[in-house]
Design a protein around this motif. Sequence first.
Motif, PDB file in Angstrom:
ATOM      1  N   SER A 139       0.634  -1.221   0.181  1.00 30.30           N
ATOM      2  CA  SER A 139       0.006  -0.047   0.044  1.00 30.30           C
ATOM      3  C   SER A 139       0.694   1.342   0.131  1.00 30.30           C
ATOM      4  O   SER A 139       0.282   2.479   0.378  1.00 30.30           O
ATOM      5  N   PHE A 140       1.973   0.999  -0.390  1.00 30.40           N
ATOM      6  CA  PHE A 140       3.073   2.406  -0.367  1.00 30.40           C
ATOM      7  C   PHE A 140       2.721   2.818  -1.557  1.00 30.40           C
ATOM      8  O   PHE A 140       2.586   2.264  -2.863  1.00 30.40           O
ATOM      9  N   ALA A 141       2.403   4.165  -1.558  1.00 25.22           N
ATOM     10  CA  ALA A 141       2.396   4.988  -2.752  1.00 25.22           C
ATOM     11  C   ALA A 141       3.431   5.316  -3.562  1.00 25.22           C
ATOM     12  O   ALA A 141       3.882   6.659  -3.423  1.00 25.22           O
ATOM     13  N   LEU A 142       3.995   4.547  -4.294  1.00 26.51           N
ATOM     14  CA  LEU A 142       5.296   4.827  -4.940  1.00 26.51           C
ATOM     15  C   LEU A 142       5.044   4.509  -6.459  1.00 26.51           C
ATOM     16  O   LEU A 142       4.067   3.966  -6.997  1.00 26.51           O
ATOM     17  N   PRO A 143       5.974   5.239  -7.240  1.00 31.48           N
ATOM     18  CA  PRO A 143       5.632   5.172  -8.608  1.00 31.48           C
ATOM     19  C   PRO A 143       5.926   3.951  -9.181  1.00 31.48           C
ATOM     20  O   PRO A 143       5.175   3.500 -10.290  1.00 31.48           O
ATOM     21  N   THR A 144       6.851   3.150  -8.690  1.00 30.91           N
ATOM     22  CA  THR A 144       7.153   1.447  -9.204  1.00 30.91           C
ATOM     23  C   THR A 144       6.913   0.559  -8.060  1.00 30.91           C
ATOM     24  O   THR A 144       7.264   1.327  -6.696  1.00 30.91           O
ATOM     25  N   ALA A 145       6.426  -0.602  -8.009  1.00 30.39           N
ATOM     26  CA  ALA A 145       6.170  -1.400  -7.040  1.00 30.39           C
ATOM     27  C   ALA A 145       7.709  -1.966  -6.662  1.00 30.39           C
ATOM     28  O   ALA A 145       8.645  -2.310  -7.652  1.00 30.39           O
ATOM     29  N   PRO A 146       7.779  -2.171  -5.543  1.00 34.35           N
ATOM     30  CA  PRO A 146       9.124  -2.856  -5.085  1.00 34.35           C
ATOM     31  C   PRO A 146       9.136  -4.242  -5.519  1.00 34.35           C
ATOM     32  O   PRO A 146       8.225  -4.889  -5.574  1.00 34.35           O
ATOM     33  N   THR A 147      10.480  -4.383  -6.061  1.00 31.36           N
ATOM     34  CA  THR A 147      10.536  -6.001  -6.551  1.00 31.36           C
ATOM     35  C   THR A 147      11.655  -6.766  -5.671  1.00 31.36           C
ATOM     36  O   THR A 147      12.301  -6.107  -4.800  1.00 31.36           O
ATOM     37  N   TRP A 148      11.623  -7.991  -5.851  1.00 32.55           N
ATOM     38  CA  TRP A 148      12.154  -8.885  -5.028  1.00 32.55           C
ATOM     39  C   TRP A 148      12.763 -10.377  -5.970  1.00 32.55           C
ATOM     40  O   TRP A 148      12.029 -10.364  -6.935  1.00 32.55           O
ATOM     41  N   ASN A 149      13.721 -10.883  -5.633  1.00 30.10           N
ATOM     42  CA  ASN A 149      13.978 -11.890  -6.326  1.00 30.10           C
ATOM     43  C   ASN A 149      14.653 -12.853  -5.342  1.00 30.10           C
ATOM     44  O   ASN A 149      15.410 -12.480  -4.480  1.00 30.10           O
ATOM     45  N   ALA A 150      14.666 -14.342  -5.371  1.00 30.11           N
ATOM     46  CA  ALA A 150      15.162 -15.469  -4.488  1.00 30.11           C
ATOM     47  C   ALA A 150      15.930 -16.371  -5.469  1.00 30.11           C
ATOM     48  O   ALA A 150      15.409 -16.689  -6.394  1.00 30.11           O
ATOM     49  N   GLU A 151      17.163 -16.679  -5.103  1.00 28.15           N
ATOM     50  CA  GLU A 151      18.086 -17.653  -5.871  1.00 28.15           C
ATOM     51  C   GLU A 151      18.566 -18.493  -4.849  1.00 28.15           C
ATOM     52  O   GLU A 151      18.969 -18.313  -3.932  1.00 28.15           O
ATOM     53  N   TYR A 152      18.785 -20.131  -5.130  1.00 30.79           N
ATOM     54  CA  TYR A 152      19.133 -20.891  -4.592  1.00 30.79           C
ATOM     55  C   TYR A 152      20.798 -20.583  -4.682  1.00 30.79           C
ATOM     56  O   TYR A 152      21.399 -20.214  -5.528  1.00 30.79           O
ATOM     57  N   VAL A 153      21.439 -20.757  -3.493  1.00 25.10           N
ATOM     58  CA  VAL A 153      22.822 -20.672  -3.256  1.00 25.10           C
ATOM     59  C   VAL A 153      23.472 -22.010  -3.031  1.00 25.10           C
ATOM     60  O   VAL A 153      24.312 -22.561  -3.562  1.00 25.10           O
ATOM     61  N   GLU A 154      23.414 -22.817  -1.982  1.00 24.46           N
ATOM     62  CA  GLU A 154      23.763 -24.098  -1.603  1.00 24.46           C
ATOM     63  C   GLU A 154      23.148 -24.969  -0.556  1.00 24.46           C
ATOM     64  O   GLU A 154      22.301 -24.352   0.198  1.00 24.46           O
ATOM     65  N   PRO A 155      22.979 -26.263  -0.615  1.00 24.83           N
ATOM     66  CA  PRO A 155      22.265 -27.027   0.368  1.00 24.83           C
ATOM     67  C   PRO A 155      23.157 -27.102   1.696  1.00 24.83           C
ATOM     68  O   PRO A 155      24.391 -26.815   1.415  1.00 24.83           O
ATOM     69  N   ILE A 156      22.190 -27.459   2.548  1.00 25.97           N
ATOM     70  CA  ILE A 156      22.952 -27.672   3.925  1.00 25.97           C
ATOM     71  C   ILE A 156      22.816 -29.064   4.121  1.00 25.97           C
ATOM     72  O   ILE A 156      21.632 -29.664   4.296  1.00 25.97           O
ATOM     73  N   THR A 157      23.740 -29.785   4.420  1.00 29.93           N
ATOM     74  CA  THR A 157      24.002 -31.162   4.737  1.00 29.93           C
ATOM     75  C   THR A 157      24.506 -31.703   5.954  1.00 29.93           C
ATOM     76  O   THR A 157      25.234 -30.960   6.447  1.00 29.93           O
ATOM     77  N   ALA A 158      24.101 -32.895   6.621  1.00 28.51           N
ATOM     78  CA  ALA A 158      24.873 -33.171   7.774  1.00 28.51           C
ATOM     79  C   ALA A 158      25.644 -34.502   7.222  1.00 28.51           C
ATOM     80  O   ALA A 158      24.769 -35.565   6.698  1.00 28.51           O
TER      81      ALA A 158
END
Length: 148
Positions: free
Chosen positions: A91-110
């Motif tokens: 609901s921010f009155a901004l000229p453009t909507a905020p964007t996001w991106n998510a990418e895989y980095v590394e697995p966590i293993t035991a």
Amino acid sequence: MTVYKSEQFNNQRGAVLIISLIFLLILSLIGVSSMQGTSMQELMSGNLRDQYIAFNAAEAALLEGENQAQTQYEAGTFDQDAAINGNHAASFALPTAPTWNAEYVEPITAGLGANAKELGFIIKVGSNSTGRTGTSDVQLESIYLIKK
């Protein structure tokens, strides 16, 4: 009643007038400089407000990206080979909507090798937002752990 002769006023040279004009000039300069300082402070506070709005919008988009990655991981639809991205419909009155991106980095293993058990993985989430005037640009990034 005292009567003044015109001869008494002939000795006056206007020193009081000149001193009062100089004093008026000094007061005018002080007034103008204080008005310029106030205008500058108003501009600075407006820019700071714009920066805060952009930061809050970018932070909201960052949280949405983290939540979306978590949701897709739990649903089994998170693609480790391609980044996911989106816009934060805030609901921010901004000229453009905020964007996001998510990418895989590394697995966590035991454990090691074939006996390694995947406990989750690490993703990198980034977001970007501008302020209301478009002069502020905020970019945030987080490293997020998704657990199994």
